[in-house]
Design an enzyme around this catalytic site. Structure first.
Site, PDB file in Angstrom:
ATOM      1  N   TRP A   1       8.948  -9.288  -2.450  1.00 35.51           N
ATOM      2  CA  TRP A   1      10.061  -8.340  -2.661  1.00 35.51           C
ATOM      3  C   TRP A   1      10.275  -8.023  -4.148  1.00 35.51           C
ATOM      4  CZ3 TRP A   1      14.327 -10.654   1.117  1.00 35.51           C
ATOM      5  CH2 TRP A   1      13.835 -10.596   2.418  1.00 35.51           C
TER       6      TRP A   1
ATOM      7  N   GLY B   1       0.698  -1.005  -6.021  1.00 35.47           N
ATOM      8  CA  GLY B   1       1.737   0.028  -6.099  1.00 35.47           C
ATOM      9  C   GLY B   1       1.206   1.428  -6.380  1.00 35.47           C
TER      10      GLY B   1
ATOM     11  N   SER C   1      -1.463  -1.997  -2.282  1.00 34.48           N
ATOM     12  CA  SER C   1      -1.255  -0.770  -1.498  1.00 34.48           C
ATOM     13  C   SER C   1      -1.582  -0.920  -0.011  1.00 34.48           C
ATOM     14  CB  SER C   1      -2.035   0.398  -2.104  1.00 34.48           C
ATOM     15  OG  SER C   1      -1.470   0.736  -3.356  1.00 34.48           O
TER      16      SER C   1
HETATM   17  C1  PEP Z   1       1.787  -6.725  -5.271  1.00 32.63           C
HETATM   18  O1  PEP Z   1       2.480  -6.393  -6.236  1.00 32.63           O
HETATM   19  O2  PEP Z   1       1.427  -7.908  -5.116  1.00 32.63           O
HETATM   20  C2  PEP Z   1       1.381  -5.698  -4.307  1.00 32.63           C
HETATM   21  C3  PEP Z   1       0.451  -6.001  -3.440  1.00 32.63           C
HETATM   22  O3  PEP Z   1       2.014  -4.492  -4.424  1.00 32.63           O
HETATM   23  P1  PEP Z   1       1.897  -3.228  -3.434  1.00 32.63           P
HETATM   24  O4  PEP Z   1       1.818  -3.727  -2.025  1.00 32.63           O
HETATM   25  O5  PEP Z   1       3.120  -2.437  -3.686  1.00 32.63           O
HETATM   26  O6  PEP Z   1       0.653  -2.509  -3.835  1.00 32.63           O
END
Ligand code: PEP
Length: 259
Positions: free
Chosen positions: A9, A171, A211
């Site tokens: 989170w 991200g 992602s």
């Molecule tokens: C992370 O920051 O560990 C991550 C996997 O981010 P996201 O799922 O948003 O790509």
């Protein structure tokens, strides 16, 4: 083998919001054998959530820890202080490496602090976009794995998880090709085999993160060698996170039926 679905989170949700969100997840995530569902709230929310959640349904993971057990380290939180609140701790997340300048030495101290205090470290490793474009992924993975796990005993490796997180995928909405994920996971296992032997390498859970969403989770989880997912953005959207847990559960069931 069981699958891990982990929701990071990050620095989102205050304590009240975290409690409401966990309650929402709890309505929809049945207690399933074969999937370890783990949430990583802020430090502040760990205690209330540890009292709120059904630990058979979800487990708690801290997003970081300091490597000393106690002392004059203003503002830090040690693995010793996390005992009893979290079962897991993220170590070496790319945001810790890149924004807070954590290096492999500090990361390995944190891995050891986690193990010393009965927490399972989830060691995050992965290349930046520049390193990816330069073809340096294998070196970076070797360095991160060797640097993070140096001084860990073979007998402690049962309590270690590794997450492959290409920094450029975090991200960004971009993910590596499935064959690139498979190759990276294989490289990580090979490095673990060099350090600890083949049998430990075969059993160490290696996750993918970057992602992941409801649309790509099934394909990524089906990649050879991927034992679970580390998810941030999509973990804050209840139907996405719950849907991904469902997918993991289906895949574990199918694998079980195949024998
Ligand atoms: C992370 O920051 O560990 C991550 C996997 O981010 P996201 O799922 O948003 O790509």
């Amino acid at each position: 083998m069981k699958k891990f679905v982990i929701g990071n989170w990050k620095m989102n949700l205050n304590v009240h919001e975290a409690s409401l969100f966990a309650a929402k997840l709890a309505q929809d995530i049945p207690i399933r054998r074969g999937v370890e569902t783990i949430i990583c709230p802020s430090f502040l929310a760990l205690e209330p959530l540890s009292l709120q959640i059904d630990h058979r349904q979800m487990k708690l993971c801290a997003q970081n820890c300091y490597w000393r057990d106690s002392g004059a380290f203003t503002g830090e939180i040690s693995a010793t202080q996390l005992r009893g609140l979290a079962q897991y701790v993220l170590v070496g997340h790319s945001e810790r490496r890149n924004i807070f300048d954590e290096d492999d030495r500090e990361i390995r101290f944190k891995v050891q602090a986690a193990l010393r205090n009965g927490l399972t470290p989830i060691l995050c490793v992965g290349e930046t976009e520049f390193e990816y474009n330069e073809g340096d992924t294998p070196h970076v993975l070797n360095d991160h794995v060797a640097g993070g796990l140096l001084n860990v005993g073979s007998d402690q490796m049962d309590d270690v998880i590794i997450a492959y997180e290409p920094v450029w995928a975090i991200g960004s909405g971009k993910t590596p090709k499935l064959e690139e994920i498979e190759k990276a996971i294989e490289l990580i296992r090979t490095q673990v085999a060099h350090m600890f032997g083949k049998s430990i390498a075969k059993n160490v859970p290696i996750l993918y993160g970057g992602s992941v969403n409801l649309t790509n989770a099934r394909a990524i989880l089906s990649v050879k060698g991927v034992d679970g997912l580390l998810i941030a953005t999509a973990s804050l959207i209840a139907p996405e996170f719950v849907g991904i847990v469902e997918i993991a559960s289906e895949l574990v069931k199918k694998e079980g039926e195949k024998g």
